[in-house]
Design a protein around this motif. Structure first.
Motif, PDB file in Angstrom:
ATOM      1  N   LYS A 159       0.829  -1.221   0.000  1.00 18.68           N
ATOM      2  CA  LYS A 159       0.000   0.000   0.000  1.00 18.68           C
ATOM      3  C   LYS A 159       0.861   1.267   0.000  1.00 18.68           C
ATOM      4  CE  LYS A 159      -3.721  -2.562   0.391  1.00 18.68           C
ATOM      5  NZ  LYS A 159      -3.075  -3.880   0.372  1.00 18.68           N
ATOM      6  N   ILE A 160       2.030   1.204  -0.666  1.00 16.21           N
ATOM      7  CA  ILE A 160       2.878   2.386  -0.808  1.00 16.21           C
ATOM      8  C   ILE A 160       2.978   2.722  -2.287  1.00 16.21           C
ATOM      9  CG2 ILE A 160       5.134   3.428  -0.326  1.00 16.21           C
ATOM     10  CD1 ILE A 160       5.566   1.352   1.848  1.00 16.21           C
ATOM     11  N   ASN A 161       2.062   3.556  -2.741  1.00 15.87           N
ATOM     12  CA  ASN A 161       2.124   4.014  -4.122  1.00 15.87           C
ATOM     13  C   ASN A 161       2.633   5.453  -4.146  1.00 15.87           C
ATOM     14  OD1 ASN A 161      -0.052   5.436  -3.145  1.00 15.87           O
ATOM     15  ND2 ASN A 161      -1.585   4.327  -4.340  1.00 15.87           N
ATOM     16  N   SER A 162       2.592   6.078  -5.326  1.00 18.47           N
ATOM     17  CA  SER A 162       3.096   7.447  -5.442  1.00 18.47           C
ATOM     18  C   SER A 162       2.343   8.391  -4.512  1.00 18.47           C
ATOM     19  CB  SER A 162       2.973   7.926  -6.894  1.00 18.47           C
ATOM     20  OG  SER A 162       3.424   9.251  -7.021  1.00 18.47           O
ATOM     21  N   ARG A 163       1.053   8.208  -4.402  1.00 11.42           N
ATOM     22  CA  ARG A 163       0.242   9.086  -3.554  1.00 11.42           C
ATOM     23  C   ARG A 163       0.621   8.935  -2.085  1.00 11.42           C
ATOM     24  NH1 ARG A 163      -5.960   8.531  -4.699  1.00 11.42           N
ATOM     25  NH2 ARG A 163      -5.391   6.440  -4.070  1.00 11.42           N
ATOM     26  N   ALA A 164       0.945   7.707  -1.658  1.00 11.51           N
ATOM     27  CA  ALA A 164       1.369   7.479  -0.276  1.00 11.51           C
ATOM     28  C   ALA A 164       2.710   8.162   0.005  1.00 11.51           C
ATOM     29  CB  ALA A 164       1.481   5.980  -0.005  1.00 11.51           C
TER      30      ALA A 164
END
Length: 699
Positions: A159-164
């Motif tokens: 759950k670590i994408n660019s938004r995170a």
């Protein structure tokens, strides 16, 4: 604010996320986080329509209704698919992982903002693992620019994408109430009118406007390139000051006999120029460290041999180390053929060398009766001892790590041997200044007489039968063919040719016993690859189906055709390397670039460049402009002075020159960086060294 604080303690991270960030992105501290720069910015004020999506789009932002969720495929190929629909059309959204989380998080029939890279597959566009945001919850910021950070599948699973990552940057910067420690001396910041480091770092993640973003980039690029050049120039200056090398005073009987009686053809002007440069190096009393660049077939091996003969004339031994056994064997046979009946002893040492023969080689090395040793990594084993190693040649040196190369230097305890490094990968000047700043560079930019330039042709998949007809005609004349694929197996995301399916279709089109086909790919064991290549090299098989593992491989002068499937998926330098596998004899050779009809503008440019020029240096410059240094084949290597985070060597050549001059001025005044005003530089380099492991530490 202590930038060395463990990232675990930043709100929103915790032990599990910290472990993932450390493993995937090497983000371990607050400083690592703020120096993890966006790779691009999206103008989030712009929305595309589905009908506007095309092959040129790197990433697009759409707004539409998501609906029609369904599972398709079985086993590893199972995926969740949904439709995104706006007033102009619809496209598929695809998830290969996290299906249950998506189904819980996304409401069917509701409008969302979707962002991602479109892929073209089976005649239509789709988007795999897009970022999805509820328009009602979309955060409004003071800037229309939204930073985008590179992530991986493992990060997305956690759950670590660019938004995170944007959220983590927001959390950090909300805590910054005072300026961060400056990382360049004040006199340099002032002289070059650079933005202060705190302002630059804040604006690289959250730019106020285009002008501020440009100034932030300039500051951070300057700093990154400055420390690379300081390190390289300091290392080179110190090495020149203390590094003594063997003096090869004469060009004697061995060299002259070879030149007058055994040289197979007249040397080109470029070969003569490089030999003169090497001869001058050998007379300085310092260790020679020279990089020889030259296209495949330009005659680098002959120049290397003649430089080794100078070493032999002066009572020294020489060696040449190649990355693979088949390439080492090729060098050995080439050198033996060149030398003919000359009284120069040459041996080959590889992992396959038998124990008895290995013992004989060790003895002749130690008593000095062996003049030239050719081999692989076996050369750097501890039990390989030279009597008097004076020159070490390394072929395709990017295949070797720093520690492996350093072991060769230690093979003569009296002084380090002269070092000649060869590469067939043409490297643009700005990139060479960064990767090989401690080496002197020579270029062989002419082909030997009798070599015909390879004719490069572009053909669409629909004309495959005509291409096969041409291949049969060439094989009937005794020629051989390479057919290269970008993939081993079919990809779920991309619509292009794979080796597994290709091999089957080639065997159908060229059936036994009339034709024999061999196959080589990266998943094969080394001995299997070597055997398949040897079958092709000795003419037992007429067609070699392969992936790019044959970029640097066996020399087969009889192979006159290179067919590259889905050529649009390769970079220019890679295409040029593959083309270099043919055209190695006197017969006219061909490179056929096979593509789909639907090509992006970049792909069209690459194909046009390949068809219009065979100049490797021109191609490498174009490749750097089109793709950037991170994608340059064969240059992302162990030993690179520093991992570039923001500088772009394709576009920052002018800044590189400015920075190199700035670094030179600093070191001319204070080589050991002992002056109080340069303590920031000294401390910064030592800090970077501890992280990068490839820097020369300053004591």
């Amino acid at each position: 604010m202590d930038l060395n604080t463990d990232i675990t303690y930043l709100q929103g991270v915790g032990p599990s996320r910290a472990q993932t960030l450390s493993k995937e992105l090497n983000i371990k501290t607050y400083e690592d986080l703020i120096y993890y720069f966006p790779y691009k910015y999206i103008d989030k004020s712009k929305f595309y329509k589905v009908s506007e999506v095309n092959s040129d789009a790197v990433a697009v932002q759409l707004k539409g209704v998501i609906s029609k969720f369904r599972m398709e495929g079985e086993g590893r190929k199972q995926r969740l698919i949904a439709n995104l629909t706006d007033e102009t059309g619809s496209m598929e959204l695809i998830w290969f992982k996290g299906a249950q989380w998506i189904l819980k998080s996304i409401s069917s029939g509701k409008e969302y903002i979707v962002f991602g890279k479109p892929n073209y597959y089976n005649g239509r566009y789709n988007m795999a693992h897009p970022e999805i945001e509820d328009p009602q919850k979309a955060k409004k910021t003071g800037s229309k620019f939204s930073a985008q950070y590179s992530t991986s599948e493992s990060l997305k699973d956690a759950k670590i994408n660019s938004r995170a990552l944007v959220k983590l940057q927001e959390t950090f910067w909300s805590k910054v109430t005072a300026p961060l420690p400056e990382t360049l001396p004040g006199y340099i910041v002032e002289k070059y009118k650079l933005m202060p480091i705190t302002e630059a770092l804040r604006n690289i993640h959250f730019p106020k406007d285009e002008e501020t973003l440009s100034r932030a980039r300039t500051r951070l690029k300057f700093e990154e390139l400055f420390y690379i050049q300081i390190n390289i120039l300091k290392f080179k200056n110190e090495k020149n000051a203390v590094s003594r090398g063997f003096v090869f005073k004469k060009v004697g009987d061995v060299f002259n006999t070879f030149y007058s009686s055994y040289l197979p053809f007249e040397l080109t002007g470029a070969q003569k120029r490089v030999l003169k440069e090497l001869r001058a190096d050998f007379l300085t009393g310092r260790q020679c460290n020279r990089l020889i660049q030259g296209d495949v077939g330009s005659g680098k091996t002959l120049v290397a041999l003649m430089s080794m003969l100078i070493a032999v004339d002066n009572g020294f031994q020489a060696c040449i180390m190649a990355p693979t056994e088949i390439l080492a064997t090729q060098h050995y046979e080439t050198i033996k053929n060149f030398l003919g009946q000359m009284p120069v002893s040459v041996s080959l040492l590889t992992g396959s060398t038998k124990t008895k023969q290995r013992r004989q080689i060790h003895e002749s090395l130690e008593n000095g009766s062996l003049n030239i040793l050719v081999g692989t990594h076996a050369l750097i084993e501890d039990d390989v001892k030279f009597l008097n190693l004076g020159l070490a040649v390394i072929d395709e040196q990017h295949r070797f790590g720093v520690a492996q190369r350093a072991k060769l230097w230690q093979k003569n305890p009296a002084a380090p041997p002269h070092v000649v490094v060869m590469t067939a990968t043409p490297i643009p000047r700005t990139l060479a200044m960064t990767l090989y700043g401690d080496l002197d560079v020579s270029v062989i930019d002419e082909l030997p007489p009798g070599r015909k330039p390879v004719k490069t042709l572009h053909s669409y998949d629909a004309k495959r039968l005509m291409v096969f007809k041409f291949l049969r005609e060439q094989i009937a004349q005794g020629r051989q063919v390479y057919i290269v694929y970008p993939l081993i197996e079919e990809s779920k995301n991309f619509d292009y040719k794979d080796l597994t399916d290709g091999y089957e279709s080639i065997v159908r089109a060229f059936p036994p016993p009339q034709y024999a086909v061999s196959v080589v790919h990266g998943r094969m064991k080394p001995e299997e690859k070597d055997k398949a290549m040897q079958l092709f090299a000795n003419g037992t098989t007429q067609i070699m189906v392969a992936t790019t593992v044959i970029e640097v491989g066996v020399n087969v002068p009889n192979a006159t055709i290179m067919v590259i499937e889905s050529a649009e998926k390769f970079g220019l330098s890679q295409l040029h390397q593959l083309r270099g596998r043919v055209g190695r004899g006197g017969t006219q050779s061909y490179c056929i670039l096979m593509t789909d009809y639907k090509l992006s503008s970049d792909a069209k440019k690459r194909i046009e460049i390949m068809c219009n020029t065979s100049d490797g240096f021109e191609i490498s410059e174009q490749d750097l402009k089109l793709r950037g240094p991170g994608d340059m084949d064969g240059t992302q290597q162990s030993g690179t002075p520093m991992q570039l985070r923001i500088a772009d060597l394709a576009r920052d050549g002018q800044m590189m020159n400015l920075v190199r001059d700035a670094a030179r001025v600093v070191l001319e005044e204070d080589l050991s960086l002992q002056l109080p005003k340069n303590q920031i530089i000294k401390q910064r380099i030592n800090k970077i060294f501890n992280k990068e492991q490839n820097w020369s530490r300053i004591s």
